[in-house]
Design a protein around this motif. Structure first.
Motif, PDB file in Angstrom:
ATOM      1  N   THR A  23       0.848  -1.194   0.000  1.00  0.00           N
ATOM      2  CA  THR A  23       0.000   0.000   0.000  1.00  0.00           C
ATOM      3  C   THR A  23       0.887   1.248   0.000  1.00  0.00           C
ATOM      4  O   THR A  23       1.975   1.230   0.587  1.00  0.00           O
ATOM      5  CB  THR A  23      -0.924   0.031   1.239  1.00  0.00           C
ATOM      6  OG1 THR A  23      -0.137   0.015   2.431  1.00  0.00           O
ATOM      7  CG2 THR A  23      -1.890  -1.137   1.224  1.00  0.00           C
ATOM      8  N   GLY A  27      -6.241   1.140  -5.692  1.00  0.00           N
ATOM      9  CA  GLY A  27      -7.404   1.866  -5.214  1.00  0.00           C
ATOM     10  C   GLY A  27      -7.039   3.214  -4.631  1.00  0.00           C
ATOM     11  O   GLY A  27      -7.710   4.223  -4.878  1.00  0.00           O
ATOM     12  N   SER A  28      -5.961   3.245  -3.846  1.00  0.00           N
ATOM     13  CA  SER A  28      -5.521   4.512  -3.263  1.00  0.00           C
ATOM     14  C   SER A  28      -5.061   5.488  -4.334  1.00  0.00           C
ATOM     15  O   SER A  28      -5.411   6.673  -4.304  1.00  0.00           O
ATOM     16  CB  SER A  28      -4.380   4.272  -2.270  1.00  0.00           C
ATOM     17  OG  SER A  28      -4.830   3.571  -1.129  1.00  0.00           O
ATOM     18  N   ASP A  74      -8.862   2.560   1.130  1.00  0.00           N
ATOM     19  CA  ASP A  74      -8.314   1.429   0.378  1.00  0.00           C
ATOM     20  C   ASP A  74      -7.214   0.735   1.172  1.00  0.00           C
ATOM     21  O   ASP A  74      -7.135  -0.497   1.177  1.00  0.00           O
ATOM     22  CB  ASP A  74      -7.776   1.917  -0.969  1.00  0.00           C
ATOM     23  CG  ASP A  74      -7.291   0.770  -1.834  1.00  0.00           C
ATOM     24  OD1 ASP A  74      -8.145   0.007  -2.342  1.00  0.00           O
ATOM     25  OD2 ASP A  74      -6.061   0.607  -1.994  1.00  0.00           O
ATOM     26  N   PRO A 113     -13.801   0.228  -3.540  1.00  0.00           N
ATOM     27  CA  PRO A 113     -13.412   0.762  -4.851  1.00  0.00           C
ATOM     28  C   PRO A 113     -14.579   0.951  -5.804  1.00  0.00           C
ATOM     29  O   PRO A 113     -14.530   1.822  -6.683  1.00  0.00           O
ATOM     30  CB  PRO A 113     -12.408  -0.269  -5.383  1.00  0.00           C
ATOM     31  CG  PRO A 113     -12.701  -1.521  -4.640  1.00  0.00           C
ATOM     32  CD  PRO A 113     -13.176  -1.087  -3.285  1.00  0.00           C
ATOM     33  N   THR A 159      -9.263  -2.527  -9.206  1.00  0.00           N
ATOM     34  CA  THR A 159      -9.054  -2.899  -7.818  1.00  0.00           C
ATOM     35  C   THR A 159     -10.217  -3.731  -7.299  1.00  0.00           C
ATOM     36  O   THR A 159     -10.025  -4.709  -6.551  1.00  0.00           O
ATOM     37  CB  THR A 159      -8.871  -1.637  -6.960  1.00  0.00           C
ATOM     38  OG1 THR A 159      -7.741  -0.896  -7.456  1.00  0.00           O
ATOM     39  CG2 THR A 159      -8.642  -1.977  -5.502  1.00  0.00           C
TER      40      THR A 159
END
Length: 202
Positions: A23, A27-28, A74, A113, A159
């Motif tokens: 991460t 999605g982020s 996310d 998402p 995602t």
């Protein structure tokens, strides 16, 4: 989850995204880039400075306020899913608990998402309304914002897809509704709406 991604410097965020750290992921980054796309639309409205656009300015602000938290969400849903997979499965009871936790976390990791994609799709649709209304010299920023937003929609769907596939494979009750939402978002991207005042002339 620690400090918000929005508190990171651009350099740190870019470096972390390029690292082996899982991460921020797709999605982020979709939320981050989508928020900047909306911000470009907001800039075009602000530069145009027309009272008739105030309702659109308010709508853009509301959409961006929904998109921004999705970057951290996310990360949170990913961490929760990984935690569920790490639960013990030593006996039948533990396995049942783990299965339920994994399913619940996968549902959350699919819904998040998809909600992001739906919100971004609404912002993209608004860009077609704004394009002929803003000052001509700033329309390129509306187009650039739309491109960023559309890419973010597609990234958010990517995602969701990996988690949706897992839900469909296990026959989760939520899977059909998620599939319908996913397909509806993508269907809305093509063909693109025709801006007001343009068309075939037929």
């Amino acid at each position: 989850m620690g400090t918000s991604l929005w508190s990171s410097t651009a350099t740190d965020l870019l470096t972390r995204t390029a690292s082996a750290d899982p991460t921020p992921g797709g999605g982020s980054v979709a939320a981050l880039s989508g928020a900047f796309g909306i911000a470009l639309l907001q800039m075009a409205v602000a530069v145009t400075d027309d009272p008739d656009l105030e309702q659109h300015a308010a709508r853009l602000a509301a959409l961006r306020a929904e998109v921004e938290p999705a970057a951290d969400e996310d990360v949170a849903v990913f961490d929760a899913l990984m935690a569920a997979y790490r639960l013990p499965r030593d006996d039948e009871g533990a396995r049942a608990t783990r299965t339920a936790a994994v399913t619940g976390a996968t549902v959350a990791a699919t819904d998040a998402p998809l909600r992001l994609a739906e919100t971004l799709a609404a912002a993209r649709a608004l860009s077609f309304v704004l394009e002929p209304l803003v000052k001509r010299g700033i329309r390129s920023d509306v187009l650039a914002g739309r491109d960023l937003i559309e890419g973010a929609v597609r990234a958010a769907v990517r995602t969701a897809d990996i988690n949706l596939t897992a839900l469909e494979r296990t026959g989760a009750d939520q899977a059909p509704a998620f599939r319908d939402r996913r397909d509806a978002v993508l269907a809305g991207l093509d063909p693109a709406p025709v801006p007001a005042g343009e068309g075939s002339g037929v």
